[in-house]
Design a protein around this motif. Structure first.
Motif, PDB file in Angstrom:
ATOM      1  N   PRO A 167      15.734   7.659   0.744  1.00  0.00           N
ATOM      2  CA  PRO A 167      14.532   8.487   0.580  1.00  0.00           C
ATOM      3  C   PRO A 167      14.757   9.824  -0.119  1.00  0.00           C
ATOM      4  O   PRO A 167      13.945  10.227  -0.959  1.00  0.00           O
ATOM      5  CB  PRO A 167      14.059   8.687   2.025  1.00  0.00           C
ATOM      6  CG  PRO A 167      14.543   7.463   2.741  1.00  0.00           C
ATOM      7  CD  PRO A 167      15.878   7.157   2.129  1.00  0.00           C
ATOM      8  N   ALA A 168      15.833  10.530   0.199  1.00  0.00           N
ATOM      9  CA  ALA A 168      16.067  11.847  -0.405  1.00  0.00           C
ATOM     10  C   ALA A 168      16.324  11.722  -1.901  1.00  0.00           C
ATOM     11  O   ALA A 168      15.779  12.486  -2.710  1.00  0.00           O
ATOM     12  CB  ALA A 168      17.236  12.544   0.286  1.00  0.00           C
ATOM     13  N   THR A 169      17.144  10.760  -2.283  1.00  0.00           N
ATOM     14  CA  THR A 169      17.435  10.554  -3.707  1.00  0.00           C
ATOM     15  C   THR A 169      16.205  10.041  -4.432  1.00  0.00           C
ATOM     16  O   THR A 169      15.901  10.456  -5.559  1.00  0.00           O
ATOM     17  CB  THR A 169      18.608   9.572  -3.881  1.00  0.00           C
ATOM     18  OG1 THR A 169      19.772  10.119  -3.236  1.00  0.00           O
ATOM     19  CG2 THR A 169      18.914   9.335  -5.348  1.00  0.00           C
ATOM     20  N   GLN A 170      15.461   9.152  -3.795  1.00  0.00           N
ATOM     21  CA  GLN A 170      14.234   8.637  -4.405  1.00  0.00           C
ATOM     22  C   GLN A 170      13.217   9.754  -4.620  1.00  0.00           C
ATOM     23  O   GLN A 170      12.543   9.803  -5.658  1.00  0.00           O
ATOM     24  CB  GLN A 170      13.658   7.536  -3.517  1.00  0.00           C
ATOM     25  CG  GLN A 170      14.523   6.277  -3.499  1.00  0.00           C
ATOM     26  CD  GLN A 170      14.153   5.310  -2.385  1.00  0.00           C
ATOM     27  OE1 GLN A 170      13.224   5.549  -1.618  1.00  0.00           O
ATOM     28  NE2 GLN A 170      14.894   4.211  -2.287  1.00  0.00           N
ATOM     29  N   ALA A 171      13.123  10.671  -3.670  1.00  0.00           N
ATOM     30  CA  ALA A 171      12.194  11.793  -3.811  1.00  0.00           C
ATOM     31  C   ALA A 171      12.598  12.683  -4.979  1.00  0.00           C
ATOM     32  O   ALA A 171      11.742  13.158  -5.741  1.00  0.00           O
ATOM     33  CB  ALA A 171      12.149  12.605  -2.517  1.00  0.00           C
ATOM     34  N   LYS A 172      13.890  12.907  -5.135  1.00  0.00           N
ATOM     35  CA  LYS A 172      14.353  13.732  -6.252  1.00  0.00           C
ATOM     36  C   LYS A 172      14.104  13.029  -7.580  1.00  0.00           C
ATOM     37  O   LYS A 172      13.683  13.658  -8.565  1.00  0.00           O
ATOM     38  CB  LYS A 172      15.835  14.061  -6.081  1.00  0.00           C
ATOM     39  CG  LYS A 172      16.437  14.889  -7.220  1.00  0.00           C
ATOM     40  CD  LYS A 172      15.654  16.169  -7.470  1.00  0.00           C
ATOM     41  CE  LYS A 172      15.721  17.141  -6.313  1.00  0.00           C
ATOM     42  NZ  LYS A 172      15.029  18.430  -6.653  1.00  0.00           N
ATOM     43  N   LEU A 173      14.334  11.744  -7.640  1.00  0.00           N
ATOM     44  CA  LEU A 173      14.044  10.974  -8.845  1.00  0.00           C
ATOM     45  C   LEU A 173      12.564  11.083  -9.204  1.00  0.00           C
ATOM     46  O   LEU A 173      12.201  11.258 -10.368  1.00  0.00           O
ATOM     47  CB  LEU A 173      14.435   9.506  -8.652  1.00  0.00           C
ATOM     48  CG  LEU A 173      15.935   9.195  -8.584  1.00  0.00           C
ATOM     49  CD1 LEU A 173      16.155   7.779  -8.073  1.00  0.00           C
ATOM     50  CD2 LEU A 173      16.585   9.375  -9.952  1.00  0.00           C
ATOM     51  N   ASN A 174      11.707  10.996  -8.196  1.00  0.00           N
ATOM     52  CA  ASN A 174      10.272  11.078  -8.455  1.00  0.00           C
ATOM     53  C   ASN A 174       9.826  12.490  -8.833  1.00  0.00           C
ATOM     54  O   ASN A 174       8.820  12.661  -9.522  1.00  0.00           O
ATOM     55  CB  ASN A 174       9.482  10.583  -7.244  1.00  0.00           C
ATOM     56  CG  ASN A 174       9.353   9.074  -7.210  1.00  0.00           C
ATOM     57  OD1 ASN A 174       9.745   8.387  -8.154  1.00  0.00           O
ATOM     58  ND2 ASN A 174       8.813   8.543  -6.126  1.00  0.00           N
ATOM     59  N   SER A 175      10.577  13.498  -8.410  1.00  0.00           N
ATOM     60  CA  SER A 175      10.206  14.869  -8.773  1.00  0.00           C
ATOM     61  C   SER A 175      10.406  15.119 -10.264  1.00  0.00           C
ATOM     62  O   SER A 175       9.840  16.061 -10.818  1.00  0.00           O
ATOM     63  CB  SER A 175      11.036  15.876  -7.966  1.00  0.00           C
ATOM     64  OG  SER A 175      12.375  15.956  -8.440  1.00  0.00           O
ATOM     65  N   LEU A 176      11.196  14.271 -10.907  1.00  0.00           N
ATOM     66  CA  LEU A 176      11.424  14.397 -12.344  1.00  0.00           C
ATOM     67  C   LEU A 176      10.380  13.646 -13.159  1.00  0.00           C
ATOM     68  O   LEU A 176      10.386  13.695 -14.382  1.00  0.00           O
ATOM     69  CB  LEU A 176      12.822  13.879 -12.703  1.00  0.00           C
ATOM     70  CG  LEU A 176      14.006  14.638 -12.111  1.00  0.00           C
ATOM     71  CD1 LEU A 176      15.312  13.962 -12.505  1.00  0.00           C
ATOM     72  CD2 LEU A 176      14.001  16.091 -12.574  1.00  0.00           C
ATOM     73  N   SER A 202       1.378   9.220  -8.979  1.00  0.00           N
ATOM     74  CA  SER A 202       2.010   8.474 -10.052  1.00  0.00           C
ATOM     75  C   SER A 202       3.465   8.139  -9.748  1.00  0.00           C
ATOM     76  O   SER A 202       4.122   7.466 -10.513  1.00  0.00           O
ATOM     77  CB  SER A 202       1.970   9.285 -11.355  1.00  0.00           C
ATOM     78  OG  SER A 202       2.840  10.411 -11.246  1.00  0.00           O
ATOM     79  N   ALA A 203       3.989   8.660  -8.626  1.00  0.00           N
ATOM     80  CA  ALA A 203       5.403   8.491  -8.316  1.00  0.00           C
ATOM     81  C   ALA A 203       5.749   7.012  -8.177  1.00  0.00           C
ATOM     82  O   ALA A 203       4.943   6.208  -7.698  1.00  0.00           O
ATOM     83  CB  ALA A 203       5.751   9.232  -7.035  1.00  0.00           C
ATOM     84  N   TYR A 204       6.956   6.670  -8.592  1.00  0.00           N
ATOM     85  CA  TYR A 204       7.401   5.284  -8.487  1.00  0.00           C
ATOM     86  C   TYR A 204       7.462   4.880  -7.014  1.00  0.00           C
ATOM     87  O   TYR A 204       7.926   5.644  -6.161  1.00  0.00           O
ATOM     88  CB  TYR A 204       8.771   5.125  -9.141  1.00  0.00           C
ATOM     89  CG  TYR A 204       9.209   3.683  -9.234  1.00  0.00           C
ATOM     90  CD1 TYR A 204       8.752   2.870 -10.262  1.00  0.00           C
ATOM     91  CD2 TYR A 204      10.064   3.122  -8.290  1.00  0.00           C
ATOM     92  CE1 TYR A 204       9.143   1.535 -10.354  1.00  0.00           C
ATOM     93  CE2 TYR A 204      10.455   1.796  -8.372  1.00  0.00           C
ATOM     94  CZ  TYR A 204      10.000   1.012  -9.401  1.00  0.00           C
ATOM     95  OH  TYR A 204      10.374  -0.312  -9.483  1.00  0.00           O
ATOM     96  N   SER A 205       7.012   3.695  -6.700  1.00  0.00           N
ATOM     97  CA  SER A 205       6.975   3.229  -5.307  1.00  0.00           C
ATOM     98  C   SER A 205       8.282   2.528  -4.937  1.00  0.00           C
ATOM     99  O   SER A 205       8.407   1.309  -5.093  1.00  0.00           O
ATOM    100  CB  SER A 205       5.784   2.285  -5.094  1.00  0.00           C
ATOM    101  OG  SER A 205       4.572   2.952  -5.323  1.00  0.00           O
ATOM    102  N   TRP A 206       9.230   3.308  -4.478  1.00  0.00           N
ATOM    103  CA  TRP A 206      10.486   2.726  -3.993  1.00  0.00           C
ATOM    104  C   TRP A 206      10.199   2.094  -2.641  1.00  0.00           C
ATOM    105  O   TRP A 206       9.650   2.741  -1.751  1.00  0.00           O
ATOM    106  CB  TRP A 206      11.553   3.809  -3.849  1.00  0.00           C
ATOM    107  CG  TRP A 206      11.741   4.635  -5.084  1.00  0.00           C
ATOM    108  CD1 TRP A 206      11.213   5.859  -5.336  1.00  0.00           C
ATOM    109  CD2 TRP A 206      12.509   4.295  -6.249  1.00  0.00           C
ATOM    110  NE1 TRP A 206      11.596   6.309  -6.581  1.00  0.00           N
ATOM    111  CE2 TRP A 206      12.395   5.373  -7.160  1.00  0.00           C
ATOM    112  CE3 TRP A 206      13.283   3.184  -6.604  1.00  0.00           C
ATOM    113  CZ2 TRP A 206      13.012   5.380  -8.413  1.00  0.00           C
ATOM    114  CZ3 TRP A 206      13.905   3.186  -7.842  1.00  0.00           C
ATOM    115  CH2 TRP A 206      13.780   4.261  -8.729  1.00  0.00           C
ATOM    116  N   THR A 207      10.549   0.849  -2.461  1.00  0.00           N
ATOM    117  CA  THR A 207      10.219   0.152  -1.217  1.00  0.00           C
ATOM    118  C   THR A 207      11.435  -0.152  -0.350  1.00  0.00           C
ATOM    119  O   THR A 207      11.299  -0.721   0.730  1.00  0.00           O
ATOM    120  CB  THR A 207       9.503  -1.167  -1.527  1.00  0.00           C
ATOM    121  OG1 THR A 207      10.362  -2.000  -2.326  1.00  0.00           O
ATOM    122  CG2 THR A 207       8.197  -0.917  -2.277  1.00  0.00           C
TER     123      THR A 207
END
Length: 236
Positions: A92-101, A24-29
């Motif tokens: 990628p690191a910030t996007q992963a943290k955003l998706n972990s929320l 369900s994680a947002y797909s940051w491209t």
């Protein structure tokens, strides 16, 4: 190893099993930074909206899809809070943290949609705007509350009241245009914090309506929704 097991193992390598939350994680491209524009920037702004300021300040992160100085400053605060490289670039690191929320149903890590539904059984229906709009407003509210929770040392937040249907709002004596009837308000209690201390956290988290009661704190985002009938800041 049997032939069937070997085939299943090979498939797992080629097609990794994706967990529910990952799916369900947002797909940051792409990496996002100051000057970027688009729907992904708007989603970013929703997720960092609770990092609008360093201290009590009448400001919020505009969710306009344009990555400007205000968005960059909020990203940097978010990155610092979560131990990331604080450069204002959403890689990628910030996007992963955003998706972990993000939870699998579109809610957030520490909040459920059910916590915000009208207490008369109406869900998100029968308010001043359509149910789908209420649900999206609640989702945005959750990300601000995630920031409040983080600033409070990850203390649990209890939602006493979220969205209210018009009939439920009337039954508790709410104003006809109460921000609760739009899904942009919550009455909250933060474990270990007084209502005044919670208000101070809310004032750095993009909330424009902050009211201190004896046992809880009301927070809302009225300034961002002028069409809802309460466009000025309301702070104690």
């Amino acid at each position: 190893m049997t032939k069937v097991a070997a085939v299943m193992l090979a498939m797992a390598v080629v097609f990794p099993i994706i967990g529910q939350d990952q799916a369900s994680a947002y797909s940051w491209t792409r990496n996002l930074q100051e000057g970027s524009n688009g729907a992904d920037v708007k989603e970013l702004q929703i997720r960092v909206a609770g990092w609008a300021a360093d201290s009590a300040s009448k400001t919020y992160v505009s969710t306009d899809g344009a990555f400007g100085p205000g968005t960059k400053a909020a990203v940097i605060r978010f990155q610092k809070a979560y131990g990331l490289t604080a450069d204002g670039v959403v890689g990628p690191a910030t996007q992963a943290k955003l998706n972990s929320l993000e939870a699998s149903d579109g809610s957030t890590q520490n909040f459920n949609f059910s916590e915000f539904q009208s207490k008369d059984g109406s869900g998100f229906s029968n308010g001043n705007v359509a149910a789908a709009t209420v649900k999206e407003n609640v989702r945005k509210l959750m990300y601000k509350l995630e920031a409040v929770r983080k600033k409070a040392g990850n203390s649990a937040i209890t939602v006493n009241s979220g969205f209210r249907s018009l009939s439920h709002n009337a039954s508790v004596g709410g104003a006809s245009n109460s921000q609760h009837t739009y899904g942009i308000a919550a009455d909250i209690v933060v474990g270990g914090y007084t209502p005044t201390a919670v208000a101070n956290l809310a004032k750095s988290s993009g909330f424009s309506g902050v009211i201190i009661y004896s046992t809880f704190t009301h927070v809302d985002s009225r300034v961002e929704y002028p069409s809802y009938g309460a466009s000025s800041y309301y702070w104690p």
